[in-house]
Design an enzyme around this catalytic site. Structure first.
Site, PDB file in Angstrom:
ATOM      1  N   GLY A  74       3.598   5.669   8.960  1.00  0.00           N
ATOM      2  CA  GLY A  74       4.995   5.827   8.588  1.00  0.00           C
ATOM      3  C   GLY A  74       5.813   4.584   8.888  1.00  0.00           C
ATOM      4  O   GLY A  74       6.869   4.363   8.307  1.00  0.00           O
ATOM      5  N   ASP A  83      -0.420  -7.498   0.868  1.00  0.00           N
ATOM      6  CA  ASP A  83       0.148  -6.188   1.178  1.00  0.00           C
ATOM      7  C   ASP A  83       1.673  -6.296   1.133  1.00  0.00           C
ATOM      8  O   ASP A  83       2.349  -6.263   2.149  1.00  0.00           O
ATOM      9  CB  ASP A  83      -0.314  -5.710   2.544  1.00  0.00           C
ATOM     10  CG  ASP A  83      -0.033  -4.215   2.760  1.00  0.00           C
ATOM     11  OD1 ASP A  83      -0.283  -3.725   3.866  1.00  0.00           O
ATOM     12  OD2 ASP A  83       0.452  -3.550   1.813  1.00  0.00           O
ATOM     13  N   SER A 112       4.684   1.659   8.196  1.00  0.00           N
ATOM     14  CA  SER A 112       4.305   0.678   7.181  1.00  0.00           C
ATOM     15  C   SER A 112       5.497   0.202   6.377  1.00  0.00           C
ATOM     16  O   SER A 112       6.355   0.990   5.973  1.00  0.00           O
ATOM     17  CB  SER A 112       3.286   1.278   6.215  1.00  0.00           C
ATOM     18  OG  SER A 112       1.994   1.135   6.716  1.00  0.00           O
ATOM     19  N   SER A 171       2.081  -4.201   7.935  1.00  0.00           N
ATOM     20  CA  SER A 171       0.930  -3.886   7.089  1.00  0.00           C
ATOM     21  C   SER A 171       0.063  -2.821   7.746  1.00  0.00           C
ATOM     22  O   SER A 171      -0.095  -1.729   7.227  1.00  0.00           O
ATOM     23  CB  SER A 171       0.109  -5.148   6.828  1.00  0.00           C
ATOM     24  OG  SER A 171      -1.065  -4.833   6.108  1.00  0.00           O
ATOM     25  N   HIS A 229       0.815  -1.216   0.000  1.00  0.00           N
ATOM     26  CA  HIS A 229       0.000   0.000   0.000  1.00  0.00           C
ATOM     27  C   HIS A 229       0.850   1.267   0.000  1.00  0.00           C
ATOM     28  O   HIS A 229       0.311   2.368  -0.097  1.00  0.00           O
ATOM     29  CB  HIS A 229      -0.979   0.007   1.183  1.00  0.00           C
ATOM     30  CG  HIS A 229      -0.352   0.146   2.531  1.00  0.00           C
ATOM     31  ND1 HIS A 229      -0.104  -0.931   3.366  1.00  0.00           N
ATOM     32  CD2 HIS A 229       0.072   1.237   3.214  1.00  0.00           C
ATOM     33  CE1 HIS A 229       0.431  -0.501   4.493  1.00  0.00           C
ATOM     34  NE2 HIS A 229       0.550   0.818   4.427  1.00  0.00           N
TER      35      HIS A 229
END
Length: 392
Positions: free
Chosen positions: A344, A263, A346, A361, A235
């Site tokens: 952030g 993801d 992620s 994720s 993402h």
């Protein structure tokens, strides 16, 4: 080290997820990078306090001396093109003399008295030299056409020395290839050789787990280095999107990305960046080497590194969980943990001991009140794209 800079970037971009139910979780995604920048003030001082502090520290100056030097440098910068024009073909180069606080202009010995007078009239100091700047530039251009061995680190025109200076690694000074290069360089024009302790290297960084990267205005975190790049969350960017690193220099491009359903993504790297089998400990623990990707069982301890909240640990709660994020995105086969995360983080690294586990994720909660976070298992990403984990 750059960690203090990274810490600033991470905290400045921090956004709080807030307390959400499990069915209403959000991808840890993304912090908006635009939040890390501040507007310039129209009435800004000529020199910032930070710049003056740095000059005091690095040059051993008082604040007044630092201010005076900056003012003299500004004057010299404006003066240089005027003095250069006044020198004409006799111009031998120019430089700022920090001790005198003045611009010095070199003139060849054949300069007419009127030329010398014109240059002095600009306020510049004058030094007489043998070679003109044009002659030195031509000599360097001839050196540029030579094939330099590894022991030759650099070369440049030094106007104050009125020569082309060639830097050679001290331990390689007697090397035959270096000597042959220097012989040919001296044929090109006035050359001075200087010894330096080691060869130069670029200061771009390795792709380290937990470090920030940017795609447009979105900040995410590196998961793990693979041969040719790194893996991260899907993402955070689509295939073909460009990526810049913690210092905003270009890293590479998203080569593959999948979200929702999965993801995960991988980014190829180049432009002076390289892969490193390391996950950042952010000063909480030492940086961690990655030695494999054996899957940690439910109940095992696990830690996460990310560019917003840095290093946090917890336990593995479940494997193969399907998560329905609050925006309607459904992601399958995630691993659930009791580790907190925030926007952030992620894409950042989940690691158990020295074994890579997966990339962040999303989740619920935050690192102040607690929460839960899911990660996409790293082995699935490696298998999907045919990648090889970079291990120590």
């Amino acid at each position: 080290m750059r960690r203090s800079r990274l810490r600033h970037l991470g905290l400045a971009g921090l956004l709080v997820l807030g307390g959400l139910t499990a069915a209403g979780t959000l991808p840890a995604s993304a912090a908006d990078a635009s939040s890390t920048s501040s507007s310039a003030s129209s009435d800004r001082e000529p020199a910032s306090a930070g710049l003056l502090d740095a000059m005091q520290r690095d040059f051993g100056l008082s604040r007044a001396e630092a201010e005076d030097r900056l003012a003299a440098e500004r004057d010299a910068t404006g003066l240089e093109p005027v003095a250069r024009r006044a020198a004409g073909t006799a111009f031998g180069g120019s430089w700022f003399d920090a001790d005198a606080g003045e611009l010095t202009v070199a003139l060849t010995s054949d300069a007419a008295p009127s030329t010398v007078q014109a240059v002095r009239a600009t306020g510049a100091q004058v030094r007489t030299v043998e070679h003109s700047a044009r002659q030195l530039d031509a000599a360097k251009a001839r050196v540029d056409r030579l094939d330099a061995p590894a022991g030759v680190s650099s070369w440049r025109v030094d106007h104050s020395a009125n020569t082309v200076v060639v830097d050679v690694v001290k331990s390689e000074r007697a090397d035959n290839d270096v000597q042959n290069f220097l012989e040919r360089a001296r044929e090109a024009g006035p050359v001075t050789v200087r010894s330096v302790p080691s060869a130069p290297r670029t200061f771009a960084a390795g792709t380290v787990g937990g470090d920030p990267y940017y795609t447009g205005n979105v900040r995410c975190s590196i998961g793990f280095s693979v041969h040719g790049g790194f893996v991260t969350a899907g993402h955070c960017g689509r295939a073909g999107a460009g990526v810049s690193g913690w210092d905003r220099s270009y890293i590479g491009t998203f080569q593959g990305s999948s979200f929702p359903d999965n993801d995960y993504a991988w980014v190829s790297v180049g432009s002076g960046w390289w892969t490193v089998p390391v996950v950042l400990g952010w000063g909480t623990v030492s940086d961690q080497l990655v030695r494999g990707s054996n899957v940690a069982p439910v109940g095992a301890s696990i830690c996460r590194s990310g560019s917003t909240t840095h290093w946090h640990c917890g336990t593995v709660l479940a494997h193969n969980e399907t998560v329905n994020y609050s925006d309607g995105s459904v992601v399958h086969q995630l691993t659930k943990t009791s580790v907190c995360a925030e926007p952030g983080d992620s894409g950042g690294s989940f690691i158990s001991g020295d074994q890579a586990q997966g990339v962040t994720s999303g989740g619920w909660g935050n690192c102040s009140s607690g929460g839960e976070t899911w990660f996409q298992p790293v082995n699935e990403i490696l298998n999907r794209y045919g990648l090889t984990l970079h291990t120590a």
